[in-house]
Design an enzyme around this catalytic site. Structure first.
Site, PDB file in Angstrom:
ATOM      1  N   TYR A 221       0.663  -1.655   0.024  1.00 57.82           N
ATOM      2  CA  TYR A 221      -0.286   0.066   0.483  1.00 57.82           C
ATOM      3  C   TYR A 221       1.392   1.270   0.143  1.00 57.82           C
ATOM      4  O   TYR A 221       1.890   1.242   0.778  1.00 57.82           O
ATOM      5  CB  TYR A 221      -0.727   0.057   1.046  1.00 57.82           C
ATOM      6  CG  TYR A 221      -1.919   1.246   1.375  1.00 57.82           C
ATOM      7  CD1 TYR A 221      -2.990   0.737   0.544  1.00 57.82           C
ATOM      8  CD2 TYR A 221      -1.230   2.667   1.873  1.00 57.82           C
ATOM      9  CE1 TYR A 221      -4.010   2.273   0.431  1.00 57.82           C
ATOM     10  CE2 TYR A 221      -3.050   3.294   2.163  1.00 57.82           C
ATOM     11  CZ  TYR A 221      -3.925   3.331   1.851  1.00 57.82           C
ATOM     12  OH  TYR A 221      -4.378   4.753   1.456  1.00 57.82           O
TER      13      TYR A 221
ATOM     14  N   ASP B 140       9.557   2.860   0.752  1.00 56.80           N
ATOM     15  CA  ASP B 140       7.943   3.792   0.978  1.00 56.80           C
ATOM     16  C   ASP B 140       8.321   3.551   2.839  1.00 56.80           C
ATOM     17  O   ASP B 140       7.695   2.414   3.121  1.00 56.80           O
ATOM     18  CB  ASP B 140       6.563   3.277   0.704  1.00 56.80           C
ATOM     19  CG  ASP B 140       5.780   4.095   1.199  1.00 56.80           C
ATOM     20  OD1 ASP B 140       5.654   4.975   2.401  1.00 56.80           O
ATOM     21  OD2 ASP B 140       4.718   3.726   0.989  1.00 56.80           O
TER      22      ASP B 140
ATOM     23  N   LYS C 281       3.156   9.486   8.392  1.00 60.88           N
ATOM     24  CA  LYS C 281       2.983   8.485  10.060  1.00 60.88           C
ATOM     25  C   LYS C 281       3.407   9.461  11.004  1.00 60.88           C
ATOM     26  O   LYS C 281       3.222  10.245  11.597  1.00 60.88           O
ATOM     27  CB  LYS C 281       2.852   7.490  10.323  1.00 60.88           C
ATOM     28  CG  LYS C 281       2.119   6.557   9.407  1.00 60.88           C
ATOM     29  CD  LYS C 281       0.987   5.478   9.014  1.00 60.88           C
ATOM     30  CE  LYS C 281      -0.091   4.471   7.588  1.00 60.88           C
ATOM     31  NZ  LYS C 281       0.037   4.349   7.143  1.00 60.88           N
TER      32      LYS C 281
HETATM   33  C1  LIG Z   1      -0.220   4.441   5.416  1.00 58.16           C
HETATM   34  C2  LIG Z   1       0.538   4.608   4.560  1.00 58.16           C
HETATM   35  C3  LIG Z   1       0.631   5.456   3.459  1.00 58.16           C
HETATM   36  C4  LIG Z   1      -0.813   6.236   2.842  1.00 58.16           C
HETATM   37  O1  LIG Z   1      -0.257   7.364   4.408  1.00 58.16           O
HETATM   38  P1  LIG Z   1      -1.312   8.610   4.304  1.00 58.16           P
HETATM   39  O2  LIG Z   1      -1.047   9.778   5.028  1.00 58.16           O
HETATM   40  O3  LIG Z   1      -2.428   7.694   5.010  1.00 58.16           O
HETATM   41  O4  LIG Z   1      -2.163   8.809   3.216  1.00 58.16           O
HETATM   42  C5  LIG Z   1       1.351   5.434   2.153  1.00 58.16           C
HETATM   43  N1  LIG Z   1       2.196   4.063   2.256  1.00 58.16           N
HETATM   44  C6  LIG Z   1       1.956   3.377   3.241  1.00 58.16           C
HETATM   45  C7  LIG Z   1       3.595   2.054   3.971  1.00 58.16           C
HETATM   46  C8  LIG Z   1       0.836   3.059   4.459  1.00 58.16           C
HETATM   47  O5  LIG Z   1       1.249   2.272   5.680  1.00 58.16           O
END
Ligand SMILES: *Cc1c(COP(=O)(O)O)cnc(C)c1O
Length: 421
Positions: free
Chosen positions: A141, A234, A262
């Site tokens: 994701y 990421d 986050k």
């Molecule tokens: C949560 C998440 C995102 C998206 O971040 P948001 O602040 O919710 O837009 C992208 N990459 C990873 C790995 C995530 O866990």
């Protein structure tokens, strides 16, 4: 357990919020609990139930809810204004802190969410290389934007997960299984000189918790280097969670670009892209690759981020990681006592139990776990005062505010839940 008030609020909320929530993972049947407050390791609902929180807002709250240091510095900042629309010195301070900690970071661009960060990082990679195809891993994701909303499929370019995402938007997104170097190699061969970037979650945190196999990231680093492909970590989850410098420090791998979110905002909305100067300078206005945001670098998020970085010093992690080990050992002991062969995956303060007796190392193997059974387990835990994310495909997080007593209580709840299933 009383949940009448949550039930009533949910009945109201479905009329004004699609599905009754502001983000889909928060909805579970029959209705989610509605929070009123949270402090330390605990979250409380409108019916005055108390839960030990392992969801932690899906990752950000590593220093516990309503952390005193964050409160104090945020109140001070609040008095000085919440968004300026011009630069402020604190952006430099937080950027320098990120650069100091994170091996690949030479420059930083702040955004408001992880979604914006990965969207912009991918655009940057495409802009720099002049190539359009990207490689992402099945089940990974990277936020809610079009080009990464493809999960299923095998090897070939995928179909969008969601109506409304044009096929054109995902036609250049090539999916490969995680932990599978051969599949990556084949795709790169087939698309020689056409791949802009590989984007990877260093530890997969959105299909439960799937760590990289030994050597996998090193392989990705080498093959991207050889083929002029930009390598993006990421680290929206792993950043500032696995170590002060995130997964790249933890695994000793230096990607070209990294995305954060986050934890970096100290509990406020944030995202960031960081990486080599020669790449980062290609963002507007020093370069031509467009990236922007009204609230980007806003002083509330930046200020809380600086405070978070003060809290997340080297000493912070040892204790947190020990607690992760303690939790996983406890769960494994219960499983063997109950003669259950479930998988316990985890890295440091990230943990997930999979309801399957087969090893989980990618999307397909994760899909084989019993997600219905997991939901029952989730509800049993809730009844016993423990809140984990309501899905087999999320991850349980620890904060430094979780005490051994909290974890022991949690283990008792887990034992009860597993026995009653
Ligand atoms: C949560 C998440 C995102 C998206 O971040 P948001 O602040 O919710 O837009 C992208 N990459 C990873 C790995 C995530 O866990």
């Amino acid at each position: 357990m009383k949940t009448e008030k949550s039930k009533k609020l949910f009945e109201e909320s479905v009329n004004v919020l699609p599905g009754g929530v502001s983000s889909p993972v928060r909805a579970y049947k029959p209705y989610p609990f509605f929070a009123t407050k949270a402090k330390g390791s605990k979250i409380y609902d409108v019916d005055e139930n108390e839960y030990i929180d392992y969801c932690l807002a899906y990752g950000p709250i590593i220093f516990g809810h309503a952390n005193d240091k964050i409160i104090n510095s945020s109140v001070e900042q609040l008095k000085l204004g919440t968004d300026y629309g011009v630069p402020s010195e604190k952006e430099i301070i937080l950027a320098k802190e990120v650069i100091k900690r994170v091996p690949c970071a030479e420059m930083v661009r702040f955004t408001n969410s992880g979604t914006e960060a990965t969207m912009s990082a991918i655009r940057l990679a495409r802009g720099i290389t002049g190539r359009e195809k990207i490689i992402k891993f099945e089940g990974a994701y990277h936020g809610a934007h079009d080009s990464v909303l493809v999960k299923s499929g095998s090897g070939a370019a995928g179909k969008p997960d969601s109506p409304g995402v044009p096929e054109q938007a995902t036609i250049n997104t090539i999916l490969v299984p995680y932990n599978n170097p051969d599949a990556v190699e084949e795709v790169i061969k087939e698309n020689k000189d056409e791949i802009a970037c590989i984007i990877v979650e260093p530890v997969m945190g959105n299909i439960g918790c799937v760590p990289p196999k030994e050597g996998f990231h090193k392989f990705l680093r080498e093959i991207t280097e050889e083929n002029g492909i930009i390598f993006i970590f990421d680290e929206v989850i792993t950043g500032f969670r696995l170590s002060p410098g995130g997964a790249q420090e933890y695994y000793g791998i230096v990607p070209d670009l990294v995305t954060f979110g986050k934890i970096l905002g100290g509990g406020f909305p944030i995202g960031a892209i960081a990486g080599k100067k020669e790449y980062m300078e290609q963002f507007t206005p020093s370069g031509t690759i467009y990236q922007a945001g009204t609230f980007s670098g806003n002083p509330m998020s930046i200020n809380a981020g600086i405070t978070a970085m003060e809290i997340l010093n080297k000493n912070f992690y040892k204790d947190l990681h020990d607690k992760g080990e303690y939790l996983r050992h406890g769960i494994k002991d219960i499983l063997s006592k109950l003669d259950l062969n479930y998988q316990v995956n985890g890295v440091e303060s990230m943990t997930q139990v999979y309801f399957t007796d087969k090893e989980v190392y990618d999307y397909d193997t994760a899909q084989k776990a019993d997600s219905e059974g997991f939901l029952k387990y989730f509800h049993k835990l809730l009844e016993n005062g423990v809140f984990i994310a309501p899905s087999q495909y999320e991850c349980a997080f620890l904060s430094n505010q979780h005490s051994i007593e909290d974890i022991d209580k949690t283990l008792d709840a887990i034992e009860i839940a597993l026995k009653e299933l």
